[in-house]
Write a protein that holds these residues in place. Structure first.
Motif, PDB file in Angstrom:
ATOM      1  N   GLN A 112      -2.716 -62.183  -4.799  1.00  0.00           N
ATOM      2  CA  GLN A 112      -2.874 -61.302  -6.103  1.00  0.00           C
ATOM      3  C   GLN A 112      -2.266 -59.910  -6.135  1.00  0.00           C
ATOM      4  O   GLN A 112      -1.492 -59.956  -7.112  1.00  0.00           O
ATOM      5  CB  GLN A 112      -4.345 -61.018  -6.415  1.00  0.00           C
ATOM      6  CG  GLN A 112      -4.751 -60.458  -7.462  1.00  0.00           C
ATOM      7  CD  GLN A 112      -4.205 -60.986  -8.895  1.00  0.00           C
ATOM      8  OE1 GLN A 112      -4.457 -62.317  -8.929  1.00  0.00           O
ATOM      9  NE2 GLN A 112      -3.901 -60.560  -9.993  1.00  0.00           N
ATOM     10  N   SER A 113      -2.099 -59.378  -4.944  1.00  0.00           N
ATOM     11  CA  SER A 113      -1.315 -58.158  -4.995  1.00  0.00           C
ATOM     12  C   SER A 113       0.067 -58.168  -5.265  1.00  0.00           C
ATOM     13  O   SER A 113       1.063 -57.935  -5.950  1.00  0.00           O
ATOM     14  CB  SER A 113      -1.613 -57.204  -3.538  1.00  0.00           C
ATOM     15  OG  SER A 113      -0.722 -56.272  -3.653  1.00  0.00           O
ATOM     16  N   TYR A 158       1.451 -60.922  -6.656  1.00  0.00           N
ATOM     17  CA  TYR A 158       1.400 -61.519  -8.067  1.00  0.00           C
ATOM     18  C   TYR A 158       1.498 -60.289  -8.882  1.00  0.00           C
ATOM     19  O   TYR A 158       2.242 -60.253  -9.915  1.00  0.00           O
ATOM     20  CB  TYR A 158       0.337 -62.340  -8.525  1.00  0.00           C
ATOM     21  CG  TYR A 158       0.364 -62.969  -9.743  1.00  0.00           C
ATOM     22  CD1 TYR A 158       1.542 -64.135 -10.155  1.00  0.00           C
ATOM     23  CD2 TYR A 158      -0.204 -62.578 -10.995  1.00  0.00           C
ATOM     24  CE1 TYR A 158       1.584 -64.695 -11.183  1.00  0.00           C
ATOM     25  CE2 TYR A 158      -0.345 -63.275 -12.130  1.00  0.00           C
ATOM     26  CZ  TYR A 158       0.612 -64.333 -12.414  1.00  0.00           C
ATOM     27  OH  TYR A 158       0.855 -64.807 -13.565  1.00  0.00           O
ATOM     28  N   GLU A 159       0.740 -59.197  -8.893  1.00  0.00           N
ATOM     29  CA  GLU A 159       0.885 -57.969  -9.774  1.00  0.00           C
ATOM     30  C   GLU A 159       1.953 -57.300  -9.688  1.00  0.00           C
ATOM     31  O   GLU A 159       2.565 -57.041 -10.528  1.00  0.00           O
ATOM     32  CB  GLU A 159      -0.517 -57.067  -9.457  1.00  0.00           C
ATOM     33  CG  GLU A 159      -1.896 -58.040  -9.839  1.00  0.00           C
ATOM     34  CD  GLU A 159      -2.964 -57.110  -9.383  1.00  0.00           C
ATOM     35  OE1 GLU A 159      -2.935 -56.171  -8.825  1.00  0.00           O
ATOM     36  OE2 GLU A 159      -4.277 -57.744  -9.616  1.00  0.00           O
ATOM     37  N   SER A 160       2.601 -57.259  -8.323  1.00  0.00           N
ATOM     38  CA  SER A 160       3.740 -56.482  -8.231  1.00  0.00           C
ATOM     39  C   SER A 160       5.029 -57.030  -8.801  1.00  0.00           C
ATOM     40  O   SER A 160       5.980 -56.670  -9.202  1.00  0.00           O
ATOM     41  CB  SER A 160       3.844 -56.159  -6.709  1.00  0.00           C
ATOM     42  OG  SER A 160       3.010 -55.519  -6.185  1.00  0.00           O
ATOM     43  N   HIS A 163       5.083 -60.452 -10.554  1.00  0.00           N
ATOM     44  CA  HIS A 163       5.093 -61.427 -11.758  1.00  0.00           C
ATOM     45  C   HIS A 163       5.912 -61.124 -12.767  1.00  0.00           C
ATOM     46  O   HIS A 163       6.598 -61.963 -13.297  1.00  0.00           O
ATOM     47  CB  HIS A 163       3.615 -61.542 -12.163  1.00  0.00           C
ATOM     48  CG  HIS A 163       3.520 -62.441 -13.511  1.00  0.00           C
ATOM     49  ND1 HIS A 163       3.896 -63.904 -13.248  1.00  0.00           N
ATOM     50  CD2 HIS A 163       3.231 -62.241 -14.754  1.00  0.00           C
ATOM     51  CE1 HIS A 163       3.725 -64.373 -14.485  1.00  0.00           C
ATOM     52  NE2 HIS A 163       3.468 -63.595 -15.409  1.00  0.00           N
ATOM     53  N   THR A 192      -5.254 -63.817 -10.739  1.00  0.00           N
ATOM     54  CA  THR A 192      -4.895 -64.050 -12.097  1.00  0.00           C
ATOM     55  C   THR A 192      -3.799 -65.364 -12.151  1.00  0.00           C
ATOM     56  O   THR A 192      -3.003 -65.534 -13.310  1.00  0.00           O
ATOM     57  CB  THR A 192      -4.457 -63.089 -12.883  1.00  0.00           C
ATOM     58  OG1 THR A 192      -3.533 -62.121 -12.250  1.00  0.00           O
ATOM     59  CG2 THR A 192      -5.631 -61.957 -13.351  1.00  0.00           C
TER      60      THR A 192
END
Length: 159
Positions: free
Chosen positions: A45-46, A48-50, A52, A88
């Motif tokens: 998730q980290s 992806y957040e960084s 995406h 997400t």
């Protein structure tokens, strides 16, 4: 062939053509909710957040083939990922990654990048990194934490 030749089903039972990911870097992971590596959801998730917004997509394929570590229904899996890791990125329908019922995408991935067991996935959280052209460029062992993949993703995003 490339990953773009395959269709997958989301956890909500919608069919998706992987050609929707043309021009994106894609990390494909077989996951499980009751595995020692399950906390890697946080690292995924980290990532992806960084990345995406820069073009990274993560596709998680729950799999129950390794000591029944993903026994839940799609709804159970979706809820677990949301509540425990605020996931997400896209979670797909549960699949087999080895054996006679292997999802065709996984047959392709394994044929492009063999692991320590040759053409088999060793365990949950095996990761395949795919470039913007749909080619499998790297395979990572379940023990490789997501933050150790960051440098490879960064390189592919700039190409």
């Amino acid at each position: 062939m490339s990953i773009y030749d395959y269709n997958v089903t989301t956890i909500d039972h919608n069919e998706v053509s992987l050609d929707e990911y043309k021009g994106k870097v894609v990390l494909i992971v077989n996951t499980a909710s009751k595995c020692g590596f399950t906390p890697q959801y946080e690292g995924l998730q980290s990532l992806y957040e960084s990345y995406h917004t820069k073009g990274l997509e993560i596709l998680a394929f729950p799999c129950n083939q390794f000591m029944n570590q993903e026994p839940g229904t799609n709804e159970d899996i979706k809820q677990f990922c949301s509540i425990n890791y605020n996931v997400t990125f896209k979670i797909l329908n549960k699949v087999d990654v080895n054996g006679e019922n292997t999802h065709p995408l996984y047959n392709y991935l394994k044929s492009r990048k063999k692991g320590v067991l040759g053409g088999r996935v060793k365990w949950n959280f095996t990761k395949f990194l795919v470039d913007k052209n749909g080619e499998v460029v790297k395979r990572f062992a379940p023990t490789t934490p997501p933050d150790k993949i960051k440098k490879f993703i960064e390189v592919l995003l700039t190409q």
